[in-house]
Design a protein around this motif. Structure first.
Motif, PDB file in Angstrom:
ATOM      1  N   LEU A  95      -9.106  14.176  15.299  1.00  0.00           N
ATOM      2  CA  LEU A  95      -8.516  13.624  14.082  1.00  0.00           C
ATOM      3  C   LEU A  95      -7.580  14.628  13.424  1.00  0.00           C
ATOM      4  O   LEU A  95      -6.541  14.257  12.877  1.00  0.00           O
ATOM      5  N   LYS A  96      -7.933  15.902  13.482  1.00  0.00           N
ATOM      6  CA  LYS A  96      -7.034  16.939  12.974  1.00  0.00           C
ATOM      7  C   LYS A  96      -5.695  16.888  13.713  1.00  0.00           C
ATOM      8  O   LYS A  96      -4.629  16.927  13.088  1.00  0.00           O
ATOM      9  N   MET A  97      -5.748  16.789  15.035  1.00  0.00           N
ATOM     10  CA  MET A  97      -4.499  16.770  15.802  1.00  0.00           C
ATOM     11  C   MET A  97      -3.768  15.448  15.669  1.00  0.00           C
ATOM     12  O   MET A  97      -2.529  15.410  15.715  1.00  0.00           O
ATOM     13  N   LEU A  98      -4.493  14.336  15.487  1.00  0.00           N
ATOM     14  CA  LEU A  98      -3.823  13.066  15.190  1.00  0.00           C
ATOM     15  C   LEU A  98      -3.068  13.180  13.881  1.00  0.00           C
ATOM     16  O   LEU A  98      -1.938  12.689  13.750  1.00  0.00           O
ATOM     17  N   THR A  99      -3.671  13.845  12.893  1.00  0.00           N
ATOM     18  CA  THR A  99      -3.012  14.050  11.601  1.00  0.00           C
ATOM     19  C   THR A  99      -1.686  14.782  11.792  1.00  0.00           C
ATOM     20  O   THR A  99      -0.656  14.402  11.225  1.00  0.00           O
ATOM     21  N   LEU A 116       0.830  -1.197   0.000  1.00  0.00           N
ATOM     22  CA  LEU A 116       0.000   0.000   0.000  1.00  0.00           C
ATOM     23  C   LEU A 116       0.870   1.256   0.000  1.00  0.00           C
ATOM     24  O   LEU A 116       1.702   1.454   0.882  1.00  0.00           O
ATOM     25  N   SER A 117       0.638   2.113  -0.989  1.00  0.00           N
ATOM     26  CA  SER A 117       1.304   3.413  -1.056  1.00  0.00           C
ATOM     27  C   SER A 117       0.418   4.534  -0.533  1.00  0.00           C
ATOM     28  O   SER A 117       0.910   5.601  -0.183  1.00  0.00           O
ATOM     29  N   ILE A 118      -0.899   4.272  -0.488  1.00  0.00           N
ATOM     30  CA  ILE A 118      -1.873   5.299  -0.133  1.00  0.00           C
ATOM     31  C   ILE A 118      -2.895   4.694   0.826  1.00  0.00           C
ATOM     32  O   ILE A 118      -3.414   3.602   0.584  1.00  0.00           O
ATOM     33  N   LEU A 119      -3.160   5.404   1.907  1.00  0.00           N
ATOM     34  CA  LEU A 119      -4.236   5.031   2.821  1.00  0.00           C
ATOM     35  C   LEU A 119      -5.154   6.226   2.984  1.00  0.00           C
ATOM     36  O   LEU A 119      -4.698   7.341   3.262  1.00  0.00           O
ATOM     37  N   VAL A 120      -6.451   5.988   2.833  1.00  0.00           N
ATOM     38  CA  VAL A 120      -7.452   7.014   3.107  1.00  0.00           C
ATOM     39  C   VAL A 120      -8.294   6.540   4.289  1.00  0.00           C
ATOM     40  O   VAL A 120      -9.037   5.561   4.176  1.00  0.00           O
ATOM     41  N   ASN A 121      -8.149   7.214   5.425  1.00  0.00           N
ATOM     42  CA  ASN A 121      -8.957   6.910   6.606  1.00  0.00           C
ATOM     43  C   ASN A 121     -10.251   7.713   6.516  1.00  0.00           C
ATOM     44  O   ASN A 121     -10.312   8.879   6.912  1.00  0.00           O
ATOM     45  N   ASN A 122     -11.284   7.053   6.006  1.00  0.00           N
ATOM     46  CA  ASN A 122     -12.548   7.743   5.758  1.00  0.00           C
ATOM     47  C   ASN A 122     -13.663   7.308   6.697  1.00  0.00           C
ATOM     48  O   ASN A 122     -14.652   8.023   6.843  1.00  0.00           O
ATOM     49  N   ALA A 130       3.015  15.363  -6.023  1.00  0.00           N
ATOM     50  CA  ALA A 130       2.845  16.819  -5.980  1.00  0.00           C
ATOM     51  C   ALA A 130       2.819  17.345  -4.552  1.00  0.00           C
ATOM     52  O   ALA A 130       3.120  18.522  -4.313  1.00  0.00           O
ATOM     53  N   SER A 131       2.469  16.489  -3.582  1.00  0.00           N
ATOM     54  CA  SER A 131       2.379  16.920  -2.181  1.00  0.00           C
ATOM     55  C   SER A 131       3.519  16.373  -1.322  1.00  0.00           C
ATOM     56  O   SER A 131       3.385  16.299  -0.101  1.00  0.00           O
ATOM     57  N   ASP A 132       4.634  16.021  -1.936  1.00  0.00           N
ATOM     58  CA  ASP A 132       5.728  15.419  -1.172  1.00  0.00           C
ATOM     59  C   ASP A 132       6.300  16.333  -0.085  1.00  0.00           C
ATOM     60  O   ASP A 132       6.919  15.860   0.867  1.00  0.00           O
ATOM     61  N   PHE A 133       6.108  17.659  -0.211  1.00  0.00           N
ATOM     62  CA  PHE A 133       6.604  18.582   0.808  1.00  0.00           C
ATOM     63  C   PHE A 133       5.440  19.224   1.566  1.00  0.00           C
ATOM     64  O   PHE A 133       5.578  20.262   2.195  1.00  0.00           O
ATOM     65  N   VAL A 134       4.286  18.567   1.497  1.00  0.00           N
ATOM     66  CA  VAL A 134       3.100  18.998   2.240  1.00  0.00           C
ATOM     67  C   VAL A 134       2.841  17.944   3.308  1.00  0.00           C
ATOM     68  O   VAL A 134       2.668  16.773   2.997  1.00  0.00           O
ATOM     69  N   ASN A 135       2.832  18.351   4.565  1.00  0.00           N
ATOM     70  CA  ASN A 135       2.696  17.370   5.638  1.00  0.00           C
ATOM     71  C   ASN A 135       2.020  18.012   6.842  1.00  0.00           C
ATOM     72  O   ASN A 135       2.323  19.150   7.200  1.00  0.00           O
ATOM     73  N   GLY A 136       1.083  17.292   7.431  1.00  0.00           N
ATOM     74  CA  GLY A 136       0.398  17.769   8.623  1.00  0.00           C
ATOM     75  C   GLY A 136      -0.639  18.838   8.365  1.00  0.00           C
ATOM     76  O   GLY A 136      -1.052  19.545   9.293  1.00  0.00           O
ATOM     77  N   GLN A 137      -1.101  18.957   7.134  1.00  0.00           N
ATOM     78  CA  GLN A 137      -2.048  20.006   6.776  1.00  0.00           C
ATOM     79  C   GLN A 137      -3.465  19.451   6.608  1.00  0.00           C
ATOM     80  O   GLN A 137      -3.650  18.295   6.265  1.00  0.00           O
ATOM     81  N   ILE A 138      -4.449  20.320   6.843  1.00  0.00           N
ATOM     82  CA  ILE A 138      -5.833  19.973   6.567  1.00  0.00           C
ATOM     83  C   ILE A 138      -6.310  20.864   5.423  1.00  0.00           C
ATOM     84  O   ILE A 138      -6.274  22.099   5.530  1.00  0.00           O
ATOM     85  N   LEU A 139      -6.717  20.253   4.330  1.00  0.00           N
ATOM     86  CA  LEU A 139      -7.226  20.974   3.174  1.00  0.00           C
ATOM     87  C   LEU A 139      -8.751  20.982   3.255  1.00  0.00           C
ATOM     88  O   LEU A 139      -9.401  19.951   3.093  1.00  0.00           O
ATOM     89  N   TYR A 140      -9.312  22.149   3.554  1.00  0.00           N
ATOM     90  CA  TYR A 140     -10.769  22.246   3.712  1.00  0.00           C
ATOM     91  C   TYR A 140     -11.429  22.443   2.351  1.00  0.00           C
ATOM     92  O   TYR A 140     -11.093  23.368   1.613  1.00  0.00           O
ATOM     93  N   ILE A 161      -9.792  11.750   6.592  1.00  0.00           N
ATOM     94  CA  ILE A 161     -10.942  12.566   6.235  1.00  0.00           C
ATOM     95  C   ILE A 161     -11.492  13.217   7.502  1.00  0.00           C
ATOM     96  O   ILE A 161     -12.181  12.597   8.309  1.00  0.00           O
ATOM     97  N   CYS A 162     -11.106  14.471   7.657  1.00  0.00           N
ATOM     98  CA  CYS A 162     -11.516  15.270   8.808  1.00  0.00           C
ATOM     99  C   CYS A 162     -12.874  15.902   8.500  1.00  0.00           C
ATOM    100  O   CYS A 162     -13.731  15.251   7.924  1.00  0.00           O
TER     101      CYS A 162
END
Length: 257
Positions: free
Chosen positions: A168-172, A90-96, A238-248, A146-147
């Protein structure tokens, strides 16, 4: 004209929890359209198989179903192992996986509180930890939690739900701190008010629905397809330098009073 190669996730294996319907199903379909192999997950094996069969009509053998309870640590360990046996690393996990229960705080039962905590927050910890252990060995991975809009704000009658989504935001962010050095990016998507099976009663309530449209700069409820671009971005290089963010993805609701 093709998309930029930074957004290419063709051939990646992804698991999406809570994907037999609604937002999870739409996100799984979006990843399939982007070229991923996808493992669907839910507790209802029959519902999961119906979704798998439906999605397989357009994507063949790139869609699989592994039913397990994401709130049970032993089931999670066995289920993630089956997912990788079925689809590859698995390269991608979506916790939905998520649930809602609307009731005034003074009437909220202990059982319902613990059910929301387990479903909305503990599941992301358990599945995220199990998948991350495997990603860490490989030195890369993308986890998307998925927050919610309610990770930031609350309304009457949903205090426990807001608490789980704020958690969940803070767990992220905490997962980012621990897993970033291991090559794993952990981010979140925060949907606003979306028209799904779970919100059908609210959509049908004309007074509430009118409030949503007035309150949202986009002037409408979200459609599940509105979330796919955000997911592809967070799942891709494209998001390799994006970490710990919530995209609303909320039509602008959080930005205005």
């Amino acid at each position: 004209m093709s998309s930029h190669p930074s957004f290419d996730i063709t051939g990646k294996a992804a698991q999406v929890t809570g994907s037999s319907r609604g937002i999870g199903k739409a996100l799984a379909a979006g990843l399939l359209d982007a070229g991923c192999t996808v493992v669907l997950n839910g507790r209802d094996a029959d519902a999961l198989e119906r979704t798998r069969s439906e999605l397989a009509a357009g994507h063949g053998d790139r869609v699989h179903a592994v039913a397990f309870d994401v709130t049970d640590p032993a089931a999670v360990a066995a289920g993630v192992a089956r997912a990788e046996e079925t689809a590859g690393a698995l390269s991608i996990l979506v916790n939905n996986t998520g649930a809602q229960h609307r009731r005034p705080l003074l009437e909220f039962s202990d059982d319902d509180w613990h059910r929301l905590l387990d479903t909305n927050l503990t599941s992301a910890f358990l599945v995220g930890r199990e998948v991350a252990r495997r990603m860490a060995v490989r030195g890369h991975g993308k986890i998307v939690n998925i927050c919610s809009l309610q990770s930031e704000v609350a309304r009457p009658g949903i205090a426990p739900y807001a608490a789980t989504k704020g958690g969940l935001k803070m767990l992220t962010r905490g997962m980012c701190a621990d897993l970033g050095p291991l090559g794993i990016q952990v981010n979140g998507i925060g949907p606003g008010y979306f028209d799904t099976e779970l919100t059908s009663a609210l959509v049908a309530d004309e007074e509430f629905s009118a409030w949503v449209r007035r309150r949202t700069p986009a002037g409408r409820w979200g459609r599940v397809e509105d979330l796919i671009g955000a997911l592809v971005f967070l799942a891709s290089p494209a998001s390799d330098f994006v970490n710990g963010q919530i995209l609303y993805v909320d039509g602008g609701m959080l930005s205005v009073l």
